[in-house]
Design an enzyme around this catalytic site. Structure first.
Site, PDB file in Angstrom:
ATOM      1  N   HIS A 308      19.232   1.366 -32.189  1.00  0.00           N
ATOM      2  CA  HIS A 308      18.919   2.238 -33.329  1.00  0.00           C
ATOM      3  C   HIS A 308      17.654   3.024 -33.002  1.00  0.00           C
ATOM      4  O   HIS A 308      16.743   2.514 -32.354  1.00  0.00           O
ATOM      5  CB  HIS A 308      18.702   1.406 -34.604  1.00  0.00           C
ATOM      6  CG  HIS A 308      18.839   2.203 -35.853  1.00  0.00           C
ATOM      7  ND1 HIS A 308      17.794   2.925 -36.373  1.00  0.00           N
ATOM      8  CD2 HIS A 308      19.898   2.420 -36.658  1.00  0.00           C
ATOM      9  CE1 HIS A 308      18.207   3.544 -37.461  1.00  0.00           C
ATOM     10  NE2 HIS A 308      19.479   3.261 -37.662  1.00  0.00           N
ATOM     11  N   ASP A 366      26.638  -0.718 -38.212  1.00  0.00           N
ATOM     12  CA  ASP A 366      28.043  -0.478 -37.848  1.00  0.00           C
ATOM     13  C   ASP A 366      28.695  -1.642 -37.129  1.00  0.00           C
ATOM     14  O   ASP A 366      29.915  -1.635 -36.944  1.00  0.00           O
ATOM     15  CB  ASP A 366      28.113   0.776 -36.951  1.00  0.00           C
ATOM     16  CG  ASP A 366      27.732   2.017 -37.732  1.00  0.00           C
ATOM     17  OD1 ASP A 366      26.740   2.667 -37.371  1.00  0.00           O
ATOM     18  OD2 ASP A 366      28.404   2.274 -38.746  1.00  0.00           O
TER      19      ASP A 366
HETATM   20  C1  SDX Z   1      23.784   4.886 -37.335  1.00  0.00           C
HETATM   21  O1  SDX Z   1      19.402   7.166 -37.834  1.00  0.00           O
HETATM   22  C2  SDX Z   1      20.007   6.362 -38.633  1.00  0.00           C
HETATM   23  O2  SDX Z   1      19.437   5.841 -39.542  1.00  0.00           O
HETATM   24  C3  SDX Z   1      21.488   6.172 -38.379  1.00  0.00           C
HETATM   25  C4  SDX Z   1      22.176   5.127 -39.244  1.00  0.00           C
HETATM   26  C5  SDX Z   1      22.252   5.558 -40.699  1.00  0.00           C
HETATM   27  O3  SDX Z   1      22.388   4.682 -41.567  1.00  0.00           O
HETATM   28  O4  SDX Z   1      22.276   6.789 -40.963  1.00  0.00           O
HETATM   29  O5  SDX Z   1      21.482   3.888 -39.163  1.00  0.00           O
HETATM   30  C6  SDX Z   1      23.619   4.900 -38.811  1.00  0.00           C
HETATM   31  O6  SDX Z   1      24.021   5.911 -36.767  1.00  0.00           O
HETATM   32  C7  SDX Z   1      23.557   3.592 -36.588  1.00  0.00           C
HETATM   33  C8  SDX Z   1      23.721   3.759 -35.058  1.00  0.00           C
HETATM   34  C9  SDX Z   1      25.203   3.718 -34.722  1.00  0.00           C
HETATM   35  N1  SDX Z   1      25.398   4.116 -33.302  1.00  0.00           N
HETATM   36  C10 SDX Z   1      25.804   3.184 -32.415  1.00  0.00           C
HETATM   37  O7  SDX Z   1      25.953   1.979 -32.651  1.00  0.00           O
HETATM   38  C11 SDX Z   1      26.108   3.784 -31.034  1.00  0.00           C
HETATM   39  C12 SDX Z   1      25.440   2.921 -29.952  1.00  0.00           C
HETATM   40  N2  SDX Z   1      23.984   3.115 -30.043  1.00  0.00           N
HETATM   41  C13 SDX Z   1      23.362   4.091 -29.206  1.00  0.00           C
HETATM   42  O8  SDX Z   1      24.120   5.257 -29.020  1.00  0.00           O
HETATM   43  C14 SDX Z   1      21.877   4.306 -29.541  1.00  0.00           C
HETATM   44  O9  SDX Z   1      21.328   3.069 -29.687  1.00  0.00           O
HETATM   45  C15 SDX Z   1      21.502   5.151 -30.733  1.00  0.00           C
HETATM   46  C16 SDX Z   1      22.135   6.505 -30.690  1.00  0.00           C
HETATM   47  C17 SDX Z   1      21.856   4.468 -31.997  1.00  0.00           C
HETATM   48  C18 SDX Z   1      19.989   5.327 -30.695  1.00  0.00           C
HETATM   49  O10 SDX Z   1      19.721   6.090 -29.606  1.00  0.00           O
HETATM   50  P1  SDX Z   1      18.190   6.483 -29.240  1.00  0.00           P
HETATM   51  O11 SDX Z   1      17.262   6.306 -30.350  1.00  0.00           O
HETATM   52  O12 SDX Z   1      18.246   7.820 -28.610  1.00  0.00           O
HETATM   53  O13 SDX Z   1      17.814   5.379 -28.265  1.00  0.00           O
HETATM   54  P2  SDX Z   1      17.925   5.556 -26.755  1.00  0.00           P
HETATM   55  O14 SDX Z   1      19.265   6.149 -26.468  1.00  0.00           O
HETATM   56  O15 SDX Z   1      16.709   6.267 -26.282  1.00  0.00           O
HETATM   57  O16 SDX Z   1      17.924   4.047 -26.248  1.00  0.00           O
HETATM   58  C19 SDX Z   1      16.795   3.517 -25.643  1.00  0.00           C
HETATM   59  C20 SDX Z   1      17.322   2.825 -24.390  1.00  0.00           C
HETATM   60  C21 SDX Z   1      18.038   3.782 -23.453  1.00  0.00           C
HETATM   61  O17 SDX Z   1      17.826   3.296 -22.151  1.00  0.00           O
HETATM   62  P3  SDX Z   1      16.646   4.007 -21.253  1.00  0.00           P
HETATM   63  O18 SDX Z   1      16.937   5.496 -21.249  1.00  0.00           O
HETATM   64  O19 SDX Z   1      15.336   3.687 -21.970  1.00  0.00           O
HETATM   65  O20 SDX Z   1      16.780   3.338 -19.917  1.00  0.00           O
HETATM   66  O21 SDX Z   1      18.297   1.834 -24.761  1.00  0.00           O
HETATM   67  C22 SDX Z   1      19.539   2.160 -24.177  1.00  0.00           C
HETATM   68  C23 SDX Z   1      19.490   3.625 -23.774  1.00  0.00           C
HETATM   69  O22 SDX Z   1      20.320   3.837 -22.642  1.00  0.00           O
HETATM   70  N3  SDX Z   1      20.542   1.937 -25.223  1.00  0.00           N
HETATM   71  C24 SDX Z   1      21.691   1.270 -25.047  1.00  0.00           C
HETATM   72  C25 SDX Z   1      22.298   1.270 -26.317  1.00  0.00           C
HETATM   73  N4  SDX Z   1      21.529   1.927 -27.198  1.00  0.00           N
HETATM   74  C26 SDX Z   1      20.448   2.352 -26.509  1.00  0.00           C
HETATM   75  N5  SDX Z   1      22.246   0.690 -23.952  1.00  0.00           N
HETATM   76  C27 SDX Z   1      23.444   0.094 -24.153  1.00  0.00           C
HETATM   77  N6  SDX Z   1      24.100   0.037 -25.357  1.00  0.00           N
HETATM   78  C28 SDX Z   1      23.556   0.618 -26.445  1.00  0.00           C
HETATM   79  N7  SDX Z   1      24.181   0.567 -27.619  1.00  0.00           N
END
Ligand code: SDX
Length: 434
Positions: A308, A366
Site C-alpha cells: 500500500h 483487497d
Molecule cells: C487500493 O491509495 C489507497 O488508499 C488505495 C486503496 C483505497 O482504499 O482507495 O487502499 C485501495 O488500491 C489498495 C491497493 C490494491 N492494490 C494491490 O493490492 C496491487 C498490489 N500492490 C502493489 O501494486 C503496490 O503495493 C501498490 C500499488 C498498492 C502501492 O504501490 P507503491 O506505493 O507505488 O509502492 P511501490 O510500488 O513503490 O512498492 C515499494 C516496493 C517496490 O519495490 P522496490 O522498487 O522498492 O524494489 O515494494 C514492492 C515494489 O516492487 N512491492 C511489491 C508489491 N507491492 C509493492 N512487490 C511484490 N508484491 C506487491 N504487491
C-alpha cells in the site's frame, strides 16, 4: 495545532525563499509551496505524489505507520462494528453521525431514489453481454448526467445534496443491472420495503421466478464491506474525482472518472486480481513459486492484495475483512473453503518472508474482500463494481468538500520537461498537402 512558522530554502548558502509550514489537527505538517515558483522560478517534483498534500480535508485521516483509519475522527473498527453503511454515508457527507430522526429521513430519501430512469436501460443494450461490468458502469453512470438537468447547479448546496442522494441510491441498482445484463437475466426493480443492502442483494441474486430471502448474517457482512470501502483520503480514484470536479464538471461525470480510475489492478481492480491470482496458484504447494515471482525484479508479477502507498503496517480494513470472511464462511458452512485456506497460508508465508518484512508489505483491503464476495455468490468480474458501490459516498463527499473549499481552483500540475529543445522543421521537409 502548533504556532505558524516558516521554513527557509537556500541554495549554496544563498537564501532562496521563506515558505510557511501549516499544521493540521494531527498527522504530518505541510510546507505551503504555492508561492515557490513565483519566488524561485522552480517547481517541486513528486511523481506519484508520495510527499504531496493536494488539499485540506476534514473527512478521513490515515496513519499508515500505526495502521489507523478514521472517518470524521471515528475509528474504522468502531464504525464497522457499531454502525450501518447508511449511517456512515451520512457521517461522511455531513460530518456527524445522524440521530434517529436524521437517519430515518436519510434512509427514506435514499430509498425513494433507488429506481433509475427507464430509458437508462437502453444504454445497456449497446454493450456486448460479455463486456466487463466496470466498462458498463463507466458508460451508464456517466449517462446519469443526461437525465438529471433539474439539479446540476454545483454552486447550489441543495443540488449537490440531491446529486449525492441520487448517486448513493442508484449506483447499487446499476451495479445489479450490470450483473443481470451480463448473465442474460431480466433486471430486478428495487423494493422499497427492503433496507439498502437487502435491496441490492435481491436485485443481484433474485429472478422473476424466485424471490431472494436475505440472510441477515450475509446482509450485515456486505453492509460492513461497504463501510470498509466507503472512503480512504486522497487515493487515486478520489484524487481523480477532485481533479475532474475542479474544472466544474458535474458530479455524475466526476464519479464516472473515479470509477474509471478505480478499475486499475493497482487500485480497486486488485480484489478481482487477488481471486484470479489465488485460483492461478491453485494449491499451497505452489505458494513459494509465486512468492519468488513477486520478489523477482525482472518479473512484473506482484502479490495482489499486498502492499500500500500509505499503510506500512497492517491495513486495519484487512483485519476487519478477514473477520468478516470467517463469519460468512462459517454461516455458509464454507470454513474449509480451499481459496480461503490458500489465502491464509499465503499471508502467513509472505509475512514471514524478509522481502515483505523489509518492504513493509502487508495485506490490504483487497486481499480478503474477494474471498468474502465470492462466498456471497458475487461473480469475480463484479468485485471492483462492488468496491465502486462502497466508494461512491467517499467520492461525492470529497467532491462536495472540494467545491465548497475557498482555496480550490482548477487543478493544473506542471512538469519537468525533458523533451527536445526548440528546433526548426528541416528545409528539405516536403509540405504534405491536405
Ligand atoms: C487500493 O491509495 C489507497 O488508499 C488505495 C486503496 C483505497 O482504499 O482507495 O487502499 C485501495 O488500491 C489498495 C491497493 C490494491 N492494490 C494491490 O493490492 C496491487 C498490489 N500492490 C502493489 O501494486 C503496490 O503495493 C501498490 C500499488 C498498492 C502501492 O504501490 P507503491 O506505493 O507505488 O509502492 P511501490 O510500488 O513503490 O512498492 C515499494 C516496493 C517496490 O519495490 P522496490 O522498487 O522498492 O524494489 O515494494 C514492492 C515494489 O516492487 N512491492 C511489491 C508489491 N507491492 C509493492 N512487490 C511484490 N508484491 C506487491 N504487491
Amino acid at each position: 495545532m502548533t504556532n505558524p512558522r516558516n521554513i527557509s530554502l537556500s541554495d549554496d548558502n544563498q537564501s532562496l525563499c521563506e515558505l510557511p509550514v501549516l499544521s493540521g489537527t494531527t498527522g504530518p505538517d505541510v510546507i505551503d509551496v504555492q508561492t515557490l515558483y513565483k519566488q524561485t522560478g522552480m517547481f517541486t517534483y513528486d511523481p506519484g505524489f508520495n510527499s504531496t498534500a493536494s488539499c485540506r480535508s476534514t473527512i478521513t485521516y490515515i496513519d499508515g505507520d500505526e495502521g489507523v483509519l478514521l472517518y470524521r475522527g471515528y475509528p474504522i473498527e468502531q464504525l464497522a462494528q457499531q454502525c450501518t453503511f447508511l449511517e456512515v454515508c451520512y457521517l461522511l457527507l455531513k460530518g456527524e453521525l445522524p440521530d434517529s430522526g436524521q437517519l430515518k429521513e436519510f434512509q427514506y430519501n435514499i430509498t425513494m431514489h433507488t429506481m433509475v430512469h427507464d430509458q437508462l436501460t437502453n444504454f445497456f443494450k449497446g454493450f456486448r453481454r460479455d463486456a466487463h461490468p466496470m466498462a458498463i458502469m463507466v458508460g451508464v453512470v456517466g449517462a446519469l448526467s443526461a437525465f438529471y438537468h433539474d439539479a446540476l447547479d454545483i454552486k447550489s448546496k441543495k443540488d449537490r445534496e440531491m446529486c449525492a442522494i441520487r448517486l448513493i441510491a442508484k449506483v447499487p441498482t446499476i451495479v445489479a443491472m450490470c450483473h443481470k445484463y451480463s448473465s442474460g437475466m431480466p433486471f430486478m426493480h428495487p423494493k422499497n420495503k427492503l433496507n439498502y443492502v437487502e435491496n441490492f442483494m435481491r436485485m443481484m441474486l433474485a429472478t422473476p421466478c424466485d424471490e431472494y430471502e436475505p440472510n441477515p448474517v450475509l446482509v450485515r457482512a456486505l453492509d460492513r464491506i461497504l463501510i470498509l470501502h466507503a472512503d480512504h483520503e486522497q487515493n487515486a480514484s478520489t484524487s481523480t474525482v477532485r481533479l475532474a470536479g475542479s474544472s466544474g464538471a458535474n458530479p455524475f461525470a466526476c464519479v464516472t472518472a473515479g470509477i474509471a480510475c478505480l478499475w486499475g489492478a493497482a487500485h480497486g481492480g486488485a480484489n478481482e486480481a487477488v481471486l484470479n491470482m489465488l485460483e492461478k496458484i491453485g494449491d499451497v504447494s505452489r505458494i513459494p513459486e509465486f512468492i519468488a515471482k513477486a520478489k523477482d525484479k525482472n518479473d512484473s508479477f506482484r502479490l495482489m492484495g499486498f502492499g500500500h502507498r500509505v499503510y506500512k503496517n497492517y491495513d486495519p480494513r484487512a483485519t476487519l475483512m478477514r473477520e468478516t470472511c470467517h463469519e460468512v464462511l462459517n454461516e455458509l458452512d464454507l470454513h474449509d473453503m480451499k481459496l480461503f485456506k490458500l489465502a491464509v497460508e499465503l499471508e502467513r508465508i509472505a509475512l514471514e518472508d524478509d522481502y515483505f518484512i523489509e518492504k513493509k508489505l502487508y495485506p490490504n483491503v483487497d486481499f480478503y474482500s474477494g474471498i468474502v464476495l465470492h462466498a456471497l455468490g458475487i461473480p469475480t468480474n463484479m468485485f471492483t463494481a462492488m468496491f465502486a458501490m462502497g466508494r461512491t459516498v467517499g467520492w461525492i463527499a470529497h467532491w462536495d468538500e472540494m467545491i465548497a473549499d475557498p482555496e480550490q481552483k482548477i487543478g493544473r500540475p506542471r512538469q519537468l520537461y525533458t523533451g527536445a529543445d526548440r528546433r526548426d522543421i528541416p528545409a528539405d521537409h516536403v509540405k504534405t498537402s491536405l
